[in-house]
Design an enzyme around this catalytic site. Structure first.
Site, PDB file in Angstrom:
ATOM      1  N   ASP A 128       0.817  -1.225   0.000  1.00 59.01           N
ATOM      2  CA  ASP A 128       0.000   0.000   0.000  1.00 59.01           C
ATOM      3  C   ASP A 128       0.846   1.269   0.000  1.00 59.01           C
ATOM      4  OD1 ASP A 128      -1.949  -1.884   0.366  1.00 59.01           O
ATOM      5  OD2 ASP A 128      -2.866  -0.912   2.099  1.00 59.01           O
ATOM      6  N   HIS A 182       3.752  -2.238   3.095  1.00 58.46           N
ATOM      7  CA  HIS A 182       3.818  -0.895   2.503  1.00 58.46           C
ATOM      8  C   HIS A 182       5.137  -0.751   1.757  1.00 58.46           C
ATOM      9  CE1 HIS A 182       0.938  -0.703   5.793  1.00 58.46           C
ATOM     10  NE2 HIS A 182       0.330   0.254   5.105  1.00 58.46           N
TER      11      HIS A 182
END
Ligand code: NI
Length: 284
Positions: free
Chosen positions: A93, A235
């Site tokens: 993400d 991430h």
């Protein structure tokens, strides 16, 4: 018709007796006076079609910048036998980041592994080349909204803007809309469900990589929580998260896990995704 036209149409008949020195073209011209016009129209049409074709191939070239050719070594899930296999989807993400994402893509290529990227609209807008590279390398690219706002705290219009602006960026780069949405923080309310009009993809393994910033911890959390059909949350904007990936891939493979994108996972588990519904994993 005027008389002069009549007489001129008679005229060609006169020299018809002495036919010898006339070339093919003038003979054709005499016999088929309309042929010239037809030829001109025909050539004109060819030129026009050619110009049209040029503009078509120009737009083709545009999409050629983002070819969807599958990642060379990767065998698509549809061509792999995924029955009785343990499947896992790596998801990243908040990117793409020019500092960390290209290195992650190198690792994924080296490890012959596909991932799913939930990209932010403004990050994608600033790094369209990375988005194109992900696409070229057959990773899945999905939306994580425009600016990573906590959607349930926003008005209807605010939520709509966060989702639609990101879709516009996505479409501008890839020429298509995203098909999956991950709401920031996994926070959802009914407005989000209604506005998104996309399946909401959450996760079942939270590596907390943004907090621990430690490859060993990321590996440990993952191996403790992973399960067949898991969606792992990471991430790609943190160097430590990228550092964790090679060992994570190797260890999961040693434990008989196959890497699939979220959409491959959905297809392998024969799930019919519904817009506005949330999904945490796709267990068998
Ligand atoms: Ni996020």
């Amino acid at each position: 018709m005027s008389t002069s036209a009549k007489s001129s149409s008679k005229n060609p008949k006169l020299p018809k007796t002495e036919e010898k020195p006339r070339g093919l073209f003038s003979r054709l011209n005499t016999r088929f006076p309309w042929l010239k016009l037809v030829t001109v129209i025909y050539l004109g049409l060819i030129i026009i079609l050619d110009l049209l074709d040029l503009t078509i191939s120009k737009t083709d070239n545009l999409t050629d910048d983002f070819p969807t050719t599958p990642f060379s070594k990767h065998v698509k899930a549809t061509e792999r036998d995924l029955k009785n296999k343990k499947l896992v989807a790596l998801t990243f993400d908040d990117g793409p980041s020019p500092e960390t994402t290209p290195r992650l893509l190198n690792i994924l290529t080296e490890k012959n592994t596909l991932a799913t990227f939930f990209v932010l609209g403004y990050m994608a807008e600033n790094n369209p080349d990375i988005i194109r590279r992900m696409n070229r390398e057959a990773h899945e690219i999905a939306s994580h909204t425009m600016y990573h706002q906590n959607l349930p705290t926003l008005s209807w219009d605010g939520i709509a803007h966060e989702i639609n602006a990101a879709n516009d960026v996505y479409r501008g780069i890839l020429g298509r809309n995203p098909t999956l949405l991950r709401p920031p923080y996994g926070n959802i309310n009914n407005n989000v469900r209604n506005i998104a009009n996309l399946p909401l993809i959450l996760w079942s393994v939270d590596t907390l990589d943004w907090k621990n910033r430690n490859p060993d911890t990321i590996l440990e959390i993952t191996m403790n929580q992973v399960h067949d059909g898991a969606i792992i949350l990471m991430h790609d904007i943190h160097p430590t998260s990228v550092d964790a990936v090679p060992r994570l891939i190797d260890t999961l493979r040693e434990n008989d896990y196959e890497f699939v994108t979220v959409s491959e996972l959905v297809a392998a588990r024969k799930v019919e995704l519904a817009p506005g519904a949330s999904y945490f994993n796709f267990e068998p």
